[in-house]
Design an enzyme around this catalytic site. Structure first.
Site, PDB file in Angstrom:
ATOM      1  N   LYS A  52       0.855  -1.196   0.000  1.00 40.75           N
ATOM      2  CA  LYS A  52       0.000   0.000   0.000  1.00 40.75           C
ATOM      3  C   LYS A  52       0.884   1.237   0.000  1.00 40.75           C
ATOM      4  CE  LYS A  52      -4.049   1.913   2.449  1.00 40.75           C
ATOM      5  NZ  LYS A  52      -4.946   1.760   3.617  1.00 40.75           N
ATOM      6  N   SER A 127      -9.825   1.717   2.629  1.00 43.71           N
ATOM      7  CA  SER A 127      -8.945   2.437   1.730  1.00 43.71           C
ATOM      8  C   SER A 127      -7.888   1.569   1.059  1.00 43.71           C
ATOM      9  CB  SER A 127      -8.255   3.568   2.485  1.00 43.71           C
ATOM     10  OG  SER A 127      -7.401   3.041   3.496  1.00 43.71           O
ATOM     11  N   SER A 151     -10.025  -0.481   6.908  1.00 40.96           N
ATOM     12  CA  SER A 151      -9.436  -0.393   5.575  1.00 40.96           C
ATOM     13  C   SER A 151      -8.706  -1.619   5.047  1.00 40.96           C
ATOM     14  CB  SER A 151      -8.485   0.792   5.511  1.00 40.96           C
ATOM     15  OG  SER A 151      -9.220   1.953   5.255  1.00 40.96           O
TER      16      SER A 151
HETATM   17  N1  GLN Z   1     -13.290   4.089   5.800  1.00 40.03           N
HETATM   18  C1  GLN Z   1     -12.772   4.582   7.032  1.00 40.03           C
HETATM   19  C2  GLN Z   1     -12.367   6.029   6.864  1.00 40.03           C
HETATM   20  O1  GLN Z   1     -12.645   6.568   5.864  1.00 40.03           O
HETATM   21  C3  GLN Z   1     -11.614   3.745   7.469  1.00 40.03           C
HETATM   22  C4  GLN Z   1     -10.395   4.007   6.717  1.00 40.03           C
HETATM   23  C5  GLN Z   1      -9.201   3.249   7.183  1.00 40.03           C
HETATM   24  O2  GLN Z   1      -9.310   2.256   7.898  1.00 40.03           O
HETATM   25  N2  GLN Z   1      -8.027   3.768   6.832  1.00 40.03           N
HETATM   26  O3  GLN Z   1     -11.771   6.623   7.716  1.00 40.03           O
END
Ligand code: GLN
Length: 445
Positions: A52, A127, A151
């Site tokens: 990532k 994400s 995410s």
């Molecule tokens: N979807 C969640 C957010 O937008 C979690 C994102 C994540 O775990 N980085 O913050």
């Protein structure tokens, strides 16, 4: 050969998927050659991996999916990269993501969205959408993602792969570009549970360079996969199968619970009374931390500079041009929640609710071994479906966020299809008991 196959697969599929922000073809081939010469004897020898893009990779562009880091090349490797390199894995490239990890659909990438390999008109989740899509499409053997509020687990669920978020502190965050430091955790996305155990084995452990890294012994996770879960006590929070959870998701999860019973586990319904406040709590705490973490992108130390008439003007232009809409929204939310006069009403209150959510889980783990439910209330949604309404997007993380606030280890494993799309089953464990989580997931898988 492994790297050649991986690069060929990326070449063939990534125009459509957009899972990679950068493919390091030359570097990957060089490393493959060296690994070959050394006899490929290491535990993850020559396995092609994707990383990532918020994980620092020495001499390889690391943008965190943001335009503001469009030209940022780290001079050092994150601890997880060092460890995987020592284990023999070979990075083929950097994976697309929502900017700084803020999103649930990968549509917030500063570059281009990722598409779901199961249906190109749908999102892969976020994400870590690039990571999930790359594993699902067979572009890499495994990927590393990061999970702040879901995410790793939610994109794994949407793409039909395995995603593990370790206990907060289990894996070093040194070299991970921070979103919300009290929640961020790195973990693997893989095609099966055994691979997840092997990757965790390689990356887990104390690191003196991360002050929140836990000095807790790691175990040989792959040895925990015995297949035996007789007598296991499984708690199913009723809040995770309530209103708002799609019928197809519910059915598949109930089917999975039957499998647990057949394997000799005892399944009982429990309650997480404060779970309903988790999303609100998370959307105060994580933007608050983000607003502070992202202050460093000022065009001086970090960030692609846009010149201005004076210092303040330069900051404004740099940050206006460099950050996307969602990141700006979070910085504003977080700055507001931390501002004097509101701090007690919002930030401090949210910290208290976070403790109550932790205590809900503690109470359950006094009587049960694991908590099980869906990873996400829906399967992969259509691209564009939720972009105009951030609140609906935020609600998609309703099953993963309580677990993140409690800092617990959790895995998402594929659990059937609903209307042809993958459903994910979330298995949550006690702090630092990744071995149990993996064992249960493996027995079910
Ligand atoms: N979807 C969640 C957010 O937008 C979690 C994102 C994540 O775990 N980085 O913050």
């Amino acid at each position: 050969d492994l790297v050649d196959a991986s690069l060929a697969r990326i070449q063939e599929t990534d125009d459509k998927l957009g899972a990679f922000l950068k493919v390091d073809e030359e570097g990957a081939r060089e490393r493959a050659k060296k690994l070959d010469e050394a006899g490929n004897v290491l535990p993850l020898a020559a396995l092609p991996m994707g990383i990532k893009d918020n994980i620092s990779t020495q001499n390889v562009l690391t943008t965190a999916g943001s335009k503001i880091l469009g030209e940022y090349t780290p001079v050092y490797d994150a601890t997880v990269m060092e460890k995987l390199t020592h284990a023999g894995a070979n990075m083929v490239g950097k994976l697309n993501m929502d900017e700084f990890g803020m999103g649930s659909s990968n549509e917030n990438s500063g570059y281009y969205p990722v598409r779901n390999p199961w249906d190109l008109s749908r999102v892969p989740g976020g994400s870590s959408g690039g990571a999930a899509a790359a594993v699902a499409a067979g572009q890499v053997r495994f990927a590393l993602g990061s999970d702040t509020g879901g995410s790793i687990r939610q994109p794994a669920a949407f793409c039909g792969v395995v995603g593990l978020k370790p206990t907060y502190g289990r894996v070093s965050r040194y070299g991970l570009i921070a979103f919300a430091s009290s929640l961020d955790q790195i973990g693997p996305l893989t095609a099966n549970v055994e691979d997840a155990a092997h990757v965790l084995e390689a990356i887990a452990g104390f690191d003196h360079r991360d002050s929140t890294s836990a000095n807790v012994d790691t175990v040989q996770y792959s040895a925990a996969l015995t297949g035996d879960i007789k007598g296991l006590k499984v708690a199913v929070p009723k809040e995770f199968l309530g209103e708002g959870v799609a019928d197809g998701v519910k059915e598949n999860v109930k089917q999975a619970l039957k499998v647990f019973t057949e394997l000799g586990a005892e399944v009982e319904e429990v309650s997480l009374p404060h779970a309903e406040y988790a999303v609100a709590t998370y959307y105060l705490l994580s933007p608050a931390e983000a607003s502070s973490n992202l202050a460093r992108y000022d065009g001086v130390r970090f960030g692609t500079r846009v010149e201005g008439e004076n210092l303040i003007d330069m900051y404004c232009r740099t940050r206006s041009a460099g950050f996307g809409d969602e990141v700006k929204r979070r910085i504003m939310l977080g700055t507001y929640a931390l501002s004097s006069g509101y701090y007690d009403a919002y930030y401090v209150k949210a910290q208290k609710v976070r403790t109550l959510i932790q205590q809900d889980f503690e109470g359950i783990f006094n009587h049960y071994d694991v908590v099980v439910g869906p990873t996400s209330p829906t399967t992969a949604f259509k691209m564009g479906e939720k972009t105009s309404d951030p609140l609906t997007m935020y609600l998609n993380d309703i099953c993963t966020i309580p677990v993140s606030l409690a800092g617990l280890p959790a895995i998402s494993v594929p659990c059937g299809l609903a209307d042809g799309l993958p459903v994910g089953l979330q298995i949550v464990g006690k702090p630092f008991d990744e071995a149990e989580v993996l064992k249960v997931a493996h027995a079910y898988e």
